[in-house]
Design a protein around this motif. Structure first.
Motif, PDB file in Angstrom:
ATOM      1  N   ILE A 165     -25.729  -4.154  -3.908  1.00 38.19           N
ATOM      2  CA  ILE A 165     -26.028  -5.381  -3.159  1.00 38.19           C
ATOM      3  C   ILE A 165     -25.185  -5.341  -1.886  1.00 38.19           C
ATOM      4  CG2 ILE A 165     -25.824  -7.892  -3.172  1.00 38.19           C
ATOM      5  CD1 ILE A 165     -25.694  -7.666  -6.302  1.00 38.19           C
ATOM      6  N   ILE A 166     -25.846  -5.476  -0.743  1.00 38.41           N
ATOM      7  CA  ILE A 166     -25.107  -5.556   0.522  1.00 38.41           C
ATOM      8  C   ILE A 166     -25.391  -6.937   1.090  1.00 38.41           C
ATOM      9  CG2 ILE A 166     -24.703  -4.511   2.789  1.00 38.41           C
ATOM     10  CD1 ILE A 166     -24.505  -2.297   0.882  1.00 38.41           C
ATOM     11  N   SER A 167     -24.363  -7.776   1.118  1.00 35.30           N
ATOM     12  CA  SER A 167     -24.600  -9.150   1.539  1.00 35.30           C
ATOM     13  C   SER A 167     -23.549  -9.589   2.550  1.00 35.30           C
ATOM     14  CB  SER A 167     -24.613 -10.043   0.294  1.00 35.30           C
ATOM     15  OG  SER A 167     -25.177 -11.287   0.585  1.00 35.30           O
ATOM     16  N   SER A 193     -26.811  -2.981  10.590  1.00 37.28           N
ATOM     17  CA  SER A 193     -26.332  -1.879  11.454  1.00 37.28           C
ATOM     18  C   SER A 193     -25.472  -0.901  10.661  1.00 37.28           C
ATOM     19  CB  SER A 193     -25.488  -2.427  12.607  1.00 37.28           C
ATOM     20  OG  SER A 193     -26.219  -3.386  13.307  1.00 37.28           O
ATOM     21  N   VAL A 194     -24.680  -1.420   9.737  1.00 33.70           N
ATOM     22  CA  VAL A 194     -23.825  -0.532   8.925  1.00 33.70           C
ATOM     23  C   VAL A 194     -24.707   0.393   8.083  1.00 33.70           C
ATOM     24  CG1 VAL A 194     -22.045  -0.440   7.125  1.00 33.70           C
ATOM     25  CG2 VAL A 194     -21.937  -2.221   8.870  1.00 33.70           C
ATOM     26  N   ILE A 195     -25.751  -0.179   7.498  1.00 29.19           N
ATOM     27  CA  ILE A 195     -26.659   0.630   6.666  1.00 29.19           C
ATOM     28  C   ILE A 195     -27.363   1.672   7.531  1.00 29.19           C
ATOM     29  CG2 ILE A 195     -28.758   0.554   5.263  1.00 29.19           C
ATOM     30  CD1 ILE A 195     -27.814  -2.324   4.390  1.00 29.19           C
ATOM     31  N   GLU A 196     -27.820   1.247   8.709  1.00 35.12           N
ATOM     32  CA  GLU A 196     -28.499   2.158   9.637  1.00 35.12           C
ATOM     33  C   GLU A 196     -27.577   3.334   9.995  1.00 35.12           C
ATOM     34  OE1 GLU A 196     -31.672   1.461  10.261  1.00 35.12           O
ATOM     35  OE2 GLU A 196     -31.805   3.318  11.438  1.00 35.12           O
ATOM     36  N   GLU A 197     -26.312   3.022  10.274  1.00 26.90           N
ATOM     37  CA  GLU A 197     -25.335   4.060  10.629  1.00 26.90           C
ATOM     38  C   GLU A 197     -25.091   5.009   9.453  1.00 26.90           C
ATOM     39  OE1 GLU A 197     -24.001   4.520  13.614  1.00 26.90           O
ATOM     40  OE2 GLU A 197     -22.445   5.999  13.097  1.00 26.90           O
ATOM     41  N   MET A 198     -25.131   4.482   8.237  1.00 27.58           N
ATOM     42  CA  MET A 198     -24.854   5.320   7.064  1.00 27.58           C
ATOM     43  C   MET A 198     -25.956   6.354   6.836  1.00 27.58           C
ATOM     44  SD  MET A 198     -23.522   4.141   3.301  1.00 27.58           S
ATOM     45  CE  MET A 198     -25.087   3.509   2.737  1.00 27.58           C
ATOM     46  N   LYS A 199     -27.131   6.127   7.448  1.00 26.72           N
ATOM     47  CA  LYS A 199     -28.226   7.103   7.302  1.00 26.72           C
ATOM     48  C   LYS A 199     -27.838   8.462   7.863  1.00 26.72           C
ATOM     49  CE  LYS A 199     -32.112   3.906   7.272  1.00 26.72           C
ATOM     50  NZ  LYS A 199     -33.139   3.254   8.104  1.00 26.72           N
ATOM     51  N   GLU A 216     -17.490  -7.293  -5.382  1.00 28.20           N
ATOM     52  CA  GLU A 216     -16.531  -6.266  -5.807  1.00 28.20           C
ATOM     53  C   GLU A 216     -15.831  -5.608  -4.618  1.00 28.20           C
ATOM     54  OE1 GLU A 216     -18.073  -3.731  -9.315  1.00 28.20           O
ATOM     55  OE2 GLU A 216     -19.770  -4.905  -8.605  1.00 28.20           O
ATOM     56  N   TYR A 217     -16.553  -5.419  -3.538  1.00 34.73           N
ATOM     57  CA  TYR A 217     -15.993  -4.731  -2.371  1.00 34.73           C
ATOM     58  C   TYR A 217     -16.211  -5.555  -1.103  1.00 34.73           C
ATOM     59  CZ  TYR A 217     -16.199  -0.453  -5.246  1.00 34.73           C
ATOM     60  OH  TYR A 217     -16.039   0.494  -6.226  1.00 34.73           O
ATOM     61  N   ILE A 218     -15.250  -5.425  -0.173  1.00 31.68           N
ATOM     62  CA  ILE A 218     -15.396  -6.041   1.145  1.00 31.68           C
ATOM     63  C   ILE A 218     -15.375  -4.907   2.173  1.00 31.68           C
ATOM     64  CG2 ILE A 218     -14.400  -7.663   2.820  1.00 31.68           C
ATOM     65  CD1 ILE A 218     -15.178  -8.974   0.112  1.00 31.68           C
ATOM     66  N   VAL A 219     -16.395  -4.850   3.014  1.00 27.08           N
ATOM     67  CA  VAL A 219     -16.402  -3.862   4.099  1.00 27.08           C
ATOM     68  C   VAL A 219     -16.250  -4.617   5.417  1.00 27.08           C
ATOM     69  CG1 VAL A 219     -17.842  -2.204   5.371  1.00 27.08           C
ATOM     70  CG2 VAL A 219     -17.738  -2.103   2.885  1.00 27.08           C
ATOM     71  N   VAL A 220     -15.176  -4.306   6.142  1.00 32.56           N
ATOM     72  CA  VAL A 220     -14.934  -4.973   7.423  1.00 32.56           C
ATOM     73  C   VAL A 220     -15.719  -4.231   8.507  1.00 32.56           C
ATOM     74  CG1 VAL A 220     -13.181  -5.490   9.161  1.00 32.56           C
ATOM     75  CG2 VAL A 220     -12.701  -5.867   6.743  1.00 32.56           C
ATOM     76  N   ALA A 231     -19.375   2.190   8.220  1.00 33.49           N
ATOM     77  CA  ALA A 231     -20.377   2.989   7.505  1.00 33.49           C
ATOM     78  C   ALA A 231     -19.694   4.018   6.604  1.00 33.49           C
ATOM     79  CB  ALA A 231     -21.302   3.678   8.504  1.00 33.49           C
ATOM     80  N   GLU A 232     -18.587   4.580   7.077  1.00 34.76           N
ATOM     81  CA  GLU A 232     -17.866   5.563   6.257  1.00 34.76           C
ATOM     82  C   GLU A 232     -17.245   4.894   5.030  1.00 34.76           C
ATOM     83  OE1 GLU A 232     -15.367   7.495   9.110  1.00 34.76           O
ATOM     84  OE2 GLU A 232     -16.973   8.885   9.705  1.00 34.76           O
ATOM     85  N   THR A 233     -16.752   3.673   5.226  1.00 35.86           N
ATOM     86  CA  THR A 233     -16.179   2.946   4.078  1.00 35.86           C
ATOM     87  C   THR A 233     -17.271   2.656   3.054  1.00 35.86           C
ATOM     88  OG1 THR A 233     -14.556   1.940   5.528  1.00 35.86           O
ATOM     89  CG2 THR A 233     -14.885   0.872   3.404  1.00 35.86           C
ATOM     90  N   LEU A 234     -18.416   2.190   3.536  1.00 36.46           N
ATOM     91  CA  LEU A 234     -19.520   1.901   2.613  1.00 36.46           C
ATOM     92  C   LEU A 234     -19.946   3.176   1.881  1.00 36.46           C
ATOM     93  CD1 LEU A 234     -21.548  -0.075   1.423  1.00 36.46           C
ATOM     94  CD2 LEU A 234     -23.018   0.311   3.412  1.00 36.46           C
ATOM     95  N   SER A 235     -20.012   4.280   2.616  1.00 39.35           N
ATOM     96  CA  SER A 235     -20.413   5.544   1.999  1.00 39.35           C
ATOM     97  C   SER A 235     -19.397   5.977   0.938  1.00 39.35           C
ATOM     98  CB  SER A 235     -20.553   6.618   3.084  1.00 39.35           C
ATOM     99  OG  SER A 235     -20.923   7.834   2.490  1.00 39.35           O
ATOM    100  N   ALA A 236     -18.110   5.759   1.213  1.00 33.76           N
ATOM    101  CA  ALA A 236     -17.064   6.120   0.233  1.00 33.76           C
ATOM    102  C   ALA A 236     -17.238   5.284  -1.046  1.00 33.76           C
ATOM    103  CB  ALA A 236     -15.685   5.878   0.834  1.00 33.76           C
ATOM    104  N   ILE A 237     -17.613   4.030  -0.868  1.00 33.74           N
ATOM    105  CA  ILE A 237     -17.852   3.165  -2.041  1.00 33.74           C
ATOM    106  C   ILE A 237     -19.003   3.743  -2.868  1.00 33.74           C
ATOM    107  CG2 ILE A 237     -18.709   0.885  -2.746  1.00 33.74           C
ATOM    108  CD1 ILE A 237     -17.199  -0.238  -0.235  1.00 33.74           C
ATOM    109  N   LEU A 238     -20.080   4.139  -2.180  1.00 32.28           N
ATOM    110  CA  LEU A 238     -21.235   4.703  -2.889  1.00 32.28           C
ATOM    111  C   LEU A 238     -20.830   5.967  -3.647  1.00 32.28           C
ATOM    112  CD1 LEU A 238     -22.883   2.592  -1.386  1.00 32.28           C
ATOM    113  CD2 LEU A 238     -24.478   4.380  -0.694  1.00 32.28           C
ATOM    114  N   THR A 239     -20.037   6.812  -2.985  1.00 36.60           N
ATOM    115  CA  THR A 239     -19.617   8.064  -3.627  1.00 36.60           C
ATOM    116  C   THR A 239     -18.825   7.762  -4.901  1.00 36.60           C
ATOM    117  OG1 THR A 239     -19.557   9.186  -1.507  1.00 36.60           O
ATOM    118  CG2 THR A 239     -18.306  10.193  -3.289  1.00 36.60           C
ATOM    119  N   ALA A 240     -17.884   6.819  -4.804  1.00 38.85           N
ATOM    120  CA  ALA A 240     -17.079   6.473  -5.988  1.00 38.85           C
ATOM    121  C   ALA A 240     -17.960   5.869  -7.080  1.00 38.85           C
ATOM    122  CB  ALA A 240     -15.976   5.492  -5.596  1.00 38.85           C
TER     123      ALA A 240
END
Ligand code: 5GP
Length: 213
Positions: free
Chosen positions: A24-26, A35-41, A178-182, A192-201
């Motif tokens: 969930i990204i809210s 934009s964060v999701i777009e960048e993570m592509k 569970e997570y906060i991405v600034v 985007a890198e922080t979000l990607s690290a969350i996905l990896t974990a």
């Protein structure tokens, strides 16, 4: 059925993660979650972004990040009655919902399924007995989100003020995630890198890994 993504991190180390999970990204309007999701592509390709159903009118052609199936209010009501939604909510005067069938197909295909949804919808998904993690996207200073909303020019002045008013309640729900991405100005890549690290974990969490020793 969609085939499983090739670079599925959970599939490494004999893990064979075959069932996907929901992220969930809210966050409030103007926090830049899209934009964060777009960048993570450009960082990874093992996720899909859910296509929401909405009664909101499409924005002008060429607006980046429009990811919707547009329906009339009556069509939306029929889908609600038929139990078609995993979650749905009235957000800033329009209805938005996530189709269950679409999400299930992607999860069975092994995908990480991103739901970019408002906070009401996020809280509904959290009540369900399904495999998910939750991320709240916010700038360090929420006034930045208000400025972004005003500058992006996709809403009328009344609509912008309504979104800002609604955001007070949305920020109050932040501690349920569970997570906060600034996502601060000029730091989209970092977010985007922080979000990607969350996905990896999240991919290598014990219950999601099937090791066969
Ligand atoms: P917008 O009109 O700016 O595209 O979206 C308004 C808000 O609705 C945003 O916070 C967006 O994340 C949220 N939203 C988009 N799709 C859905 C959905 O399927 N369900 C819910 N609950 N909110 C959604």
């Amino acid at each position: 059925m969609t085939s499983a993504p090739e670079n599925n991190p959970g599939s490494n180390n004999n893990g064979e993660r075959q069932i996907g999970f929901i992220v969930i990204i809210s966050g409030a309007s103007g926090t830049g979650k899209g934009s964060v999701i777009e960048e993570m592509k450009s960082i990874r390709n093992d996720f899909v972004l859910s296509i929401s159903t909405t009664t909101r009118k499409p924005r002008a052609d060429g607006v980046i990040g429009e990811h919707y199936a547009y329906v009339s209010p009556d069509e939306f009501k029929e889908l609600v009655s038929a139990g078609a939604f995993l979650e749905w909510a009235e957000v800033h005067g329009n209805y938005y919902g996530t189709r269950k069938d679409w999400v299930e197909e992607k999860l069975n295909g092994g995908w990480i399924v991103l739901l970019e949804i408002d906070v009401q919808g996020a809280l509904q998904v959290m009540q369900r007995k399904i495999d998910f993690t939750s991320v709240f996207v916010t700038p360090s200073d929420r006034k930045v989100a208000h400025t972004r909303l005003r500058e992006r020019g996709t809403e009328s002045p009344e609509e912008i003020e309504r979104r800002i008013r609604n955001s007070a309640w949305e920020y109050q729900q932040m501690n349920q995630f569970e997570y906060i991405v600034v996502n601060d100005s000029g730091k989209l890549r970092e977010a985007a890198e922080t979000l990607s690290a969350i996905l990896t974990a999240e991919c290598v969490k014990m219950p999601r890994i099937r090791i066969r020793p």
